[in-house]
Design a protein around this motif. Structure first.
Motif, mmCIF file in Angstrom:
data_model
loop_
_atom_site.group_PDB
_atom_site.id
_atom_site.type_symbol
_atom_site.label_atom_id
_atom_site.label_comp_id
_atom_site.label_asym_id
_atom_site.label_seq_id
_atom_site.Cartn_x
_atom_site.Cartn_y
_atom_site.Cartn_z
ATOM 1 N N PRO A 1 0.810 -1.228 0.000
ATOM 2 C CA PRO A 1 0.000 0.000 0.000
ATOM 3 C C PRO A 1 0.839 1.272 0.000
ATOM 4 C CG PRO A 1 -0.272 -1.218 2.064
ATOM 5 C CD PRO A 1 0.426 -2.133 1.100
ATOM 6 N N PHE A 2 1.961 1.258 0.721
ATOM 7 C CA PHE A 2 2.754 2.476 0.743
ATOM 8 C C PHE A 2 3.390 2.766 -0.610
ATOM 9 C CE2 PHE A 2 2.829 2.429 5.498
ATOM 10 C CZ PHE A 2 2.206 3.657 5.622
ATOM 11 N N SER A 3 3.852 1.716 -1.288
ATOM 12 C CA SER A 3 4.457 2.016 -2.588
ATOM 13 C C SER A 3 3.368 2.473 -3.559
ATOM 14 C CB SER A 3 5.245 0.817 -3.125
ATOM 15 O OG SER A 3 4.378 -0.232 -3.454
ATOM 16 N N ILE A 4 2.162 1.921 -3.416
ATOM 17 C CA ILE A 4 1.066 2.408 -4.267
ATOM 18 C C ILE A 4 0.800 3.884 -3.986
ATOM 19 C CG2 ILE A 4 -1.406 2.217 -4.767
ATOM 20 C CD1 ILE A 4 -1.150 -0.791 -4.317
ATOM 21 N N ALA A 5 0.731 4.237 -2.707
ATOM 22 C CA ALA A 5 0.461 5.632 -2.371
ATOM 23 C C ALA A 5 1.549 6.548 -2.929
ATOM 24 C CB ALA A 5 0.358 5.795 -0.856
ATOM 25 N N LEU A 6 2.808 6.117 -2.811
ATOM 26 C CA LEU A 6 3.893 6.970 -3.300
ATOM 27 C C LEU A 6 3.837 7.099 -4.820
ATOM 28 C CD1 LEU A 6 6.885 5.991 -0.969
ATOM 29 C CD2 LEU A 6 5.624 8.146 -1.022
ATOM 30 N N VAL A 7 3.530 5.996 -5.506
ATOM 31 C CA VAL A 7 3.448 6.074 -6.965
ATOM 32 C C VAL A 7 2.282 6.976 -7.379
ATOM 33 C CG1 VAL A 7 2.903 4.756 -9.042
ATOM 34 C CG2 VAL A 7 4.626 3.902 -7.460
ATOM 35 N N VAL A 8 1.143 6.838 -6.689
ATOM 36 C CA VAL A 8 -0.001 7.687 -7.038
ATOM 37 C C VAL A 8 0.335 9.156 -6.816
ATOM 38 C CG1 VAL A 8 -2.336 8.336 -6.342
ATOM 39 C CG2 VAL A 8 -1.769 5.942 -6.702
ATOM 40 N N MET A 9 1.023 9.437 -5.723
ATOM 41 C CA MET A 9 1.413 10.830 -5.492
ATOM 42 C C MET A 9 2.372 11.301 -6.573
ATOM 43 S SD MET A 9 1.930 11.369 -1.488
ATOM 44 C CE MET A 9 0.844 12.451 -0.639
ATOM 45 N N GLY A 10 3.299 10.435 -6.950
ATOM 46 C CA GLY A 10 4.252 10.795 -8.003
ATOM 47 C C GLY A 10 3.535 11.042 -9.324
ATOM 48 N N LEU A 11 2.569 10.172 -9.635
ATOM 49 C CA LEU A 11 1.830 10.327 -10.892
ATOM 50 C C LEU A 11 1.035 11.626 -10.906
ATOM 51 C CD1 LEU A 11 0.503 6.763 -11.698
ATOM 52 C CD2 LEU A 11 2.227 8.077 -12.910
ATOM 53 N N SER A 12 0.757 12.137 -9.722
ATOM 54 C CA SER A 12 0.002 13.387 -9.657
ATOM 55 C C SER A 12 0.853 14.592 -10.028
ATOM 56 C CB SER A 12 -0.595 13.564 -8.258
ATOM 57 O OG SER A 12 -1.286 12.395 -7.888
ATOM 58 N N LEU A 13 2.154 14.362 -10.243
ATOM 59 C CA LEU A 13 2.986 15.468 -10.749
ATOM 60 C C LEU A 13 2.891 15.549 -12.271
ATOM 61 C CD1 LEU A 13 6.278 14.672 -8.767
ATOM 62 C CD2 LEU A 13 4.629 16.440 -8.196
ATOM 63 N N VAL A 14 2.569 14.405 -12.880
ATOM 64 C CA VAL A 14 2.604 14.311 -14.335
ATOM 65 C C VAL A 14 1.537 15.207 -14.962
ATOM 66 C CG1 VAL A 14 2.221 12.754 -16.280
ATOM 67 C CG2 VAL A 14 3.530 11.987 -14.285
ATOM 68 N N ASN A 15 1.938 15.937 -15.979
ATOM 69 C CA ASN A 15 1.060 16.900 -16.645
ATOM 70 C C ASN A 15 0.624 18.032 -15.726
ATOM 71 O OD1 ASN A 15 1.131 16.125 -19.216
ATOM 72 N ND2 ASN A 15 -0.888 15.160 -19.290
ATOM 73 N N GLY A 16 1.280 18.118 -14.583
ATOM 74 C CA GLY A 16 1.023 19.277 -13.748
ATOM 75 C C GLY A 16 1.814 20.452 -14.278
ATOM 76 N N SER A 17 1.633 21.586 -13.608
ATOM 77 C CA SER A 17 2.437 22.752 -13.947
ATOM 78 C C SER A 17 3.040 23.181 -12.624
ATOM 79 C CB SER A 17 1.525 23.821 -14.541
ATOM 80 O OG SER A 17 2.252 24.999 -14.737
ATOM 81 N N ILE A 18 4.192 22.572 -12.328
ATOM 82 C CA ILE A 18 4.688 22.606 -10.952
ATOM 83 C C ILE A 18 5.293 23.954 -10.607
ATOM 84 C CG2 ILE A 18 6.192 21.494 -9.280
ATOM 85 C CD1 ILE A 18 6.114 19.013 -11.139
ATOM 86 N N ARG A 19 4.723 24.563 -9.593
ATOM 87 C CA ARG A 19 5.285 25.818 -9.088
ATOM 88 C C ARG A 19 6.154 25.472 -7.893
ATOM 89 N NH1 ARG A 19 0.485 28.814 -7.003
ATOM 90 N NH2 ARG A 19 -1.183 28.293 -8.387
ATOM 91 N N PHE A 20 7.430 25.801 -7.998
ATOM 92 C CA PHE A 20 8.325 25.475 -6.893
ATOM 93 C C PHE A 20 8.292 26.566 -5.835
ATOM 94 C CE2 PHE A 20 9.829 22.674 -10.218
ATOM 95 C CZ PHE A 20 9.872 21.489 -9.516
ATOM 96 N N THR A 21 7.176 26.662 -5.176
ATOM 97 C CA THR A 21 7.082 27.574 -4.048
ATOM 98 C C THR A 21 7.830 26.957 -2.876
ATOM 99 O OG1 THR A 21 5.107 26.459 -3.321
ATOM 100 C CG2 THR A 21 4.790 28.343 -4.772
ATOM 101 N N ALA A 22 8.044 27.754 -1.825
ATOM 102 C CA ALA A 22 8.791 27.212 -0.687
ATOM 103 C C ALA A 22 8.110 25.963 -0.110
ATOM 104 C CB ALA A 22 8.984 28.282 0.373
ATOM 105 N N PRO A 23 6.783 25.989 0.141
ATOM 106 C CA PRO A 23 6.182 24.753 0.680
ATOM 107 C C PRO A 23 6.354 23.574 -0.264
ATOM 108 C CG PRO A 23 4.542 26.531 0.569
ATOM 109 C CD PRO A 23 5.828 27.093 0.069
ATOM 110 N N MET A 24 6.315 23.833 -1.571
ATOM 111 C CA MET A 24 6.445 22.732 -2.519
ATOM 112 C C MET A 24 7.849 22.139 -2.477
ATOM 113 S SD MET A 24 4.817 20.868 -4.590
ATOM 114 C CE MET A 24 4.952 19.825 -6.045
#
Ligand code: HEM
Ligand code: CU
Ligand code: CU
Lengths: 254, 570
Positions: B326-349
């Motif tokens: 389950p943890f590796s699934i959660a980490l992969v899902v979180m990682g996949l949520s970066l894909v096609n994003g428009s990542i703003r590297f703010t300090a919290p990010m």
């Protein structure tokens, strides 16, 4: 970085190698993908976000399948060696194992105490609790090519009998007998560390394993057997009386 | 109930307040203060590892014991649950306060008492307890086994018991609030992940802590009443292993009690900065629930070589390794949520990405310990110390600070400097790896943990330089955090005021409220939820207006009679 292995039993090292290689590979792969993703989808390169996830990336879900397969393989290997080491560790199984390799079986007891080990041998008659039992302070002398069975317990608090060069570790618990076995292969002096917090001298609780050639071991046994018993009473104090004692020495340990 | 009017006294408003935001702040600041103490202890005993002899043997162990205990119970829990939980739960679910505001206040003040008792226990004659945060008997039950720190041990146990009582009050409150006080439209599967994580964490704590309370009580009886539950003498055969079971039945879920809120923080920061919804929100919820359940059947992985039945060890190893799924699934899902994003590297990010990456290391290095044959070698070595610092430091420091940068406007109505935040993150990550990563090599070399020095063992001599390096990194890490602490206090009073109440353009409800929110949060309005929590990258009408997100709810202005009613209920 592991200390040189002093045994030809490969089980624990193999388990370690498999898991370490596995996590290093998965780890490096994950980090590369993560770095790529952060670069590729940064606001600079990808000003407009979209809610879709292309198939190529969705395939990363197979990373989880890979983890699952790896987990299963890992468990299989671990269970195999675990059962060797901690389930099939009765006298009979060890004797068979030794016989198949033409090795000797040496059976000893190890008693932990703040902050030293006491070792007992059954003596020439091979029986426990008889007059010829041999007691040694802090140094366990063993022959090469032997299966060594160690029954471990403690006289005060929990200690842990850790042999880095043999990859073996097991707790010494008051009121409980635990058992490990290992195989000696090379002559030499090896250290025994205590691996369970046992008081302020925990980090000084150093024992020695001295592996001698068969010939020297027999000489040593002869020499020691005659004068072993008198120390018995002094060296097995009543359980539960913890007091910081110094190691008894029937020989200097370096 | 207190009202946020000017007449209420200062004491009621700031000291014995029942307002969840004030209590959250109290928890946060107390927790950060204790983090400073825990850090100073780490600096002190790390110094001894680089230059053995600076501390006495028992002082070394005492500091390690207090460091571990403080970091878990007086930093991670108060900051992540007491602090962020209290601030965010009512705001994110559209409530005006917690379900039991007075209990909430009582929870905090019990925590304060526990803190005072803990500090006292350190200074009483005989000194504080030094048997490790795991309190294993017989060592902990026999003062004569150390140097007679009898009173210190009793007070230490008492402090921990009070802390548990405080967290239990908080936990009951969290669960009741989340279940009963969600605003209209906020179904369970629309809850922001932070709320899910707080809920799972509270349930885990509630269910796991009871056996330990029994265990601690039996231990105290062994200490003063002459019982022998866990101690062994010629006449009495107690069972030391029993305590280990009671402890770890709590201890393992406890790690998840702090892990889940930390994951919750990352889960809030990610979508707000990638500007897209999660790849699969539901998967994240379910993996959390499944990992939470599994966490109850893995405890004996801490006892593989501690005399447990070798057959039952097989099951514990299987379940432990299974939890990686389950943890590796959660980490992969979180990682996949970066894909096609428009990542703003703010300090919290930047902080959140750093925490995410470190969790990968922490998670993977759990495998050699959960697989029981390799654990024979690694158990109780520096490999363990390195592994759990990759999780707990990531939880208590990286994730918590990520949350601080993200919700600072919500807490204080001011903003932390972005450039400062990014440099802070990068330096922290470098020095953190500098003090934690070499531990894996020491562990491989067979260096046992809780050693005041490696000097007594020849096979370890060549590694002293690694300790020196780790200690230098610790100094730099600590210095970085000191600079932050000063800046943090400065920014509370003098930081730039936020103009936009929603500076990150985030969807969740807390950003609909003013920053900082007034007493009872919503004034004469009431939030109603209409959408899923992370509606970013939306198309259509909003896009045409230049908005890329859809707030989860809307504020409805209450009629006068309704507003009065709300005031009275609040
Ligand atoms: C300033 C950063 C930190 C440093 C340099 C540091 C260093 C250390 C070291 C060297 C040990 C092992 C000592 C030994 O085994 O002899 C240790 C133990 C421990 N640390 Fe940390 N640590 C830090 C932060 C944290 C944080 C943030 C947490 C948790 C939230 C934490 C939790 C623990 C725990 C639970 C132990 C075990 C204590 C015990 O063995 O009883 N540490 N720390
Ligand atoms: Cu010991
Ligand atoms: Cu655990």
């Amino acid at each position: 970085m592991r200390p040189l292995r002093a045994t030809d039993y490969p089980g624990i090292d193999l388990s370690i190698d498999i898991v370490l290689w596995g996590i290093v590979i998965v780890g490096i792969f994950s980090f590369i993908i993560l770095a790529y993703g952060l670069w590729r989808f940064s606001a600079k390169r990808n000003p407009v976000a979209s809610r879709t996830t292309p198939l190529a990336f969705r395939r990363l879900v197979f990373l989880d399948v890979a983890v699952l397969i790896f987990d299963i393989a890992l468990l299989a290997v671990n269970i195999y060696f675990w059962s060797d080491l901690l389930i099939q560790n009765d006298d009979e199984s060890i004797r068979e194992r030794a016989a198949s390799e033409n090795a000797e079986v040496v059976h000893v007891k190890a008693i932990g105490r703040q902050f030293f080990w006491t070792f007992l041998y059954p003596g020439p008659d091979g029986q426990w609790d008889t007059n010829d039992d041999i007691i040694r302070g802090n140094t366990l002398v063993l022959p090469t090519n032997a299966y060594v069975v160690v029954d471990i317990t403690s006289n005060d608090v929990v200690h842990s009998f850790f042999l880095p060069h043999f990859r073996i570790k097991y707790d010494a618990i008051p009121g409980v007998n635990t058992r490990v076995w290992f195989k000696t292969t090379q002559e030499g002096k090896y250290e025994i560390a205590c691996a369970e917090l046992c008081g302020s001298g925990h980090y000084k609780m150093r024992g020695i394993i001295e592996v001698l050639s068969e010939k020297h071991y027999q000489e040593w046994l002869k020499q020691i057997s005659g004068n072993a018993y008198p120390q018995y009473a002094a060296l097995t104090p009543e359980a539960g009386t913890a007091s910081p004692n110094t190691a008894p020495s029937n020989e200097k340990t370096e | 109930m207190t009202m946020g009017t000017a007449e209420t006294s200062w004491v009621k408003r700031y000291l014995f307040s029942t307002d969840h935001k004030v209590i959250g702040k109290q928890y946060l600041l107390t927790g950060l203060f204790m983090a400073l103490i825990g850090g100073i202890l780490a600096v002190a005993f790390r110094t001894n590892l680089a230059a053995p002899g600076v501390l006495s043997d028992s002082a070394y162990l005492r500091l390690v014991t207090y460091h571990g205990t403080i970091m878990f119970f007086w930093v991670a829990m108060p900051v992540l649950l007491g602090g962020f939980g209290n601030l965010l739960i009512p705001l994110m679910i559209g409530a005006r306060d917690m379900a039991f505001p007075t209990l909430n206040m009582l929870s905090y003040w019990t925590f304060v008492v526990s803190t005072i008792v803990l500090i006292l226990s350190f200074f009483v004659p005989g000194g504080g307890f030094s048997g490790g945060w795991t309190i294993y008997p017989p060592l902990s039950a026999m003062p004569e086994a150390f140097l007679g720190e009898h009173l210190g041990t009793i007070l230490f146990l008492f402090a921990v018991a009070l802390e548990f009582a405080s967290m239990l009050m908080g936990g009951v409150n969290f669960i009741a609030t989340i279940i009963t006080m969600r605003t209209k439209g906020l179904s369970f599967f629309r809850l922001p992940l932070m709320i899910w994580m707080q809920l799972i964490a509270s349930v885990l704590f509630l269910l796991s802590v009871t056996p330990l309370i029994a265990g601690a009580f039996m231990l105290m009886m062994d200490i003063f009443a002459g019982t022998h539950f866990f101690t062994v003498t010629a006449e009495h055969t107690g069972n030391p292993i029993l305590f280990q079971h009671l402890f770890w039945f709590f201890g393992h879920p406890e790690v998840y009690v702090i892990l889940f809120p930390a994951l919750g923080i990352i889960a809030e920061i990610f979508p707000a900065n990638t500007r897209r919804p999660f790849f699969s929100y539901k998967t994240l919820v379910w993996t959390g629930i499944i990992a939470g359940i599994l966490s109850f059947v893995v405890w004996a992985h801490h006892q593989f070589v501690a005399g447990i039945n070798p057959y039952s060890a097989i099951w514990f190893s299987i379940f432990t390794v299974a939890i990686s799924v389950p943890f590796s699934i959660a980490l992969v899902v979180m990682g996949l949520s970066l894909v096609n994003g428009s990542i703003r590297f703010t300090a919290p990010m930047v902080w959140a990405v750093g925490a995410y990456a470190m969790f990968i290391i922490g998670g993977l290095t759990g495998l050699p310990l959960g697989a029981f044959t390799s654990d024979i070698y690694f158990h109780d070595t520096y490999f363990v110390v390195a592994h759990f610092h990759y999780t707990v430091f990531t939880i208590a420091v990286l994730s918590a600070i990520a949350g601080l940068y993200y919700w600072f406007p919500k807490w204080f109505g001011r903003q932390l400097n972005e450039t400062f935040g990014k440099w802070h993150a990068i330096l922290t990550l470098i020095f953190y790896n500098g003090f934690a990563f070499p531990g894996f090599f020491l562990g491989l070399a067979g260096h046992p943990r809780r050693y005041a020095s490696l000097g007594f063992f020849e096979y370890l001599h060549e590694y002293q330089w690694i300790h020196v390096m780790m200690t230098v990194s610790t100094y730099l890490l600590f210095a970085t955090q000191l600079v932050f602490a000063v800046y943090f206090i400065y920014a509370i009073f003098k930081g730039k005021k936020v103009e936009d109440p929603n500076p990150w353009k985030a969807t969740t409800l807390e950003w609909l409220a003013p920053s900082p929110p007034p007493h009872l949060n919503w004034g004469n309005t009431h939030p109603i939820v209409e959408h899923d929590p992370y509606e970013y990258a939306v198309n259509g009408e909003l896009k045409a207006k230049g908005m890329d997100f859809l707030p989860q709810g809307k504020l409805y202005v209450l009629k006068k009679s309704e507003a009065e009613k709300q005031e009275q209920e609040g």
